[in-house]
Design an enzyme around this catalytic site. Structure first.
Site, PDB file in Angstrom:
ATOM      1  N   ARG A 196       0.480  10.429   0.284  1.00 23.64           N
ATOM      2  CA  ARG A 196       0.887  11.452   1.249  1.00 23.64           C
ATOM      3  C   ARG A 196       2.052  12.303   0.759  1.00 23.64           C
ATOM      4  O   ARG A 196       2.478  13.220   1.458  1.00 23.64           O
ATOM      5  CB  ARG A 196       1.279  10.795   2.586  1.00 23.64           C
ATOM      6  CG  ARG A 196       0.156   9.994   3.228  1.00 23.64           C
ATOM      7  CD  ARG A 196       0.592   9.381   4.535  1.00 23.64           C
ATOM      8  NE  ARG A 196      -0.380   8.416   5.039  1.00 23.64           N
ATOM      9  CZ  ARG A 196      -0.205   7.687   6.130  1.00 23.64           C
ATOM     10  NH1 ARG A 196       0.908   7.801   6.842  1.00 23.64           N
ATOM     11  NH2 ARG A 196      -1.142   6.830   6.517  1.00 23.64           N
TER      12      ARG A 196
ATOM     13  N   LYS B 286     -10.964  -1.849   6.866  1.00 24.06           N
ATOM     14  CA  LYS B 286      -9.779  -1.459   7.629  1.00 24.06           C
ATOM     15  C   LYS B 286     -10.236  -0.797   8.919  1.00 24.06           C
ATOM     16  O   LYS B 286     -10.958   0.212   8.872  1.00 24.06           O
ATOM     17  CB  LYS B 286      -8.907  -0.499   6.817  1.00 24.06           C
ATOM     18  CG  LYS B 286      -7.691   0.006   7.595  1.00 24.06           C
ATOM     19  CD  LYS B 286      -6.771   0.847   6.737  1.00 24.06           C
ATOM     20  CE  LYS B 286      -7.206   2.288   6.694  1.00 24.06           C
ATOM     21  NZ  LYS B 286      -6.136   3.173   6.152  1.00 24.06           N
TER      22      LYS B 286
ATOM     23  N   GLU C 185       0.853  -1.197   0.000  1.00 26.65           N
ATOM     24  CA  GLU C 185       0.000   0.000   0.000  1.00 26.65           C
ATOM     25  C   GLU C 185       0.887   1.244   0.000  1.00 26.65           C
ATOM     26  O   GLU C 185       1.555   1.537   0.990  1.00 26.65           O
ATOM     27  CB  GLU C 185      -0.911   0.013   1.230  1.00 26.65           C
ATOM     28  CG  GLU C 185      -1.745   1.283   1.339  1.00 26.65           C
ATOM     29  CD  GLU C 185      -2.450   1.431   2.680  1.00 26.65           C
ATOM     30  OE1 GLU C 185      -2.854   2.564   3.012  1.00 26.65           O
ATOM     31  OE2 GLU C 185      -2.593   0.419   3.407  1.00 26.65           O
TER      32      GLU C 185
END
Length: 210
Positions: A44, A128, A40
């Site tokens: 960011r 999640k 993943e």
């Protein structure tokens, strides 16, 4: 692959922040060499999508996805970059609509029972739990197992190498997410041997399928 399929590939999904694009491919290769294939890469940093594109193109055994999806437009950009799945920190009506309208599998973030109800009503049963520790950690996951027996979770946020095995022992945990596989100092130094060793330990926490 569905989000549940991704959970079955391996016990840990590393949460990766790429600051230097040149590090993306060797980092992914080091993780795959250690047996961690589902990666993943979070949105960011400015180079995140380019990093995903490079990994998807050059690391054939990697299953690279995009993290921190927070805007419907992120889906189209992620697919164009070659991402094979998406992860979001939460879930909004706009994200639900976008996810259901595109082929990118989404692992949406939830924190409360109400969040789980919303996600499940939209058709998501692989979720999640984020941020896992702040949401109640293993105690919360045990509590959620009763009313939501059909939901599998990937707790992320505060999960460490020391606590991962305990999370994975819970019957409603399919895998965990964590950033400990890619320590900043090792990535900055290009210490891929350390990354591979951490990945190998993580991959051995539990057999990929159960």
């Amino acid at each position: 692959m569905t989000p549940l399929d991704l959970m079955r590939v391996g016990p840990v999904i590393p949460v990766i922040v790429i600051e230097d694009l040149a590090k993306a491919v060797p980092l992914a290769k080091a993780l795959v060499a250690g047996g961690v294939r589902v990666l993943e890469v979070t949105l960011r940093t400015p180079v995140a999508l380019d990093a995903i594109r490079a990994i998807a193109s050059e690391v054939k055994d990697a299953i690279v996805g995009v993290g921190t999806i927070s805007d419907p437009a992120d889906f189209e950009r992620s697919i164009a970059a070659g991402a094979r799945f998406g992860v979001s920190p939460g879930l909004t009506p706009a994200l639900i609509e976008a996810a259901l309208a595109c082929p990118l599998p989404l692992l949406p973030g939830v924190m409360t029972p109400s969040d789980v109800l919303v996600a499940r009503a939209a058709g998501f049963t692989a979720l999640k739990l984020f941020p896992a520790q702040q949401a109640g950690g293993m105690g919360m996951l045990k509590a959620l197992a009763g009313p939501f027996p059909d939901v599998m979770f990937c707790p992320t946020g505060g999960v460490t190498a020391a606590s991962a095995a305990d999370f994975l022992a819970l019957p409603n945990v399919g895998c965990v997410g964590g950033s400990w596989l890619t320590p900043k100092d090792a990535v900055a130094a290009g210490d891929w041997r350390t990354i591979t060793a951490l990945a190998r330990d993580a991959a051995g926490l539990r057999p990929p399928a159960r």
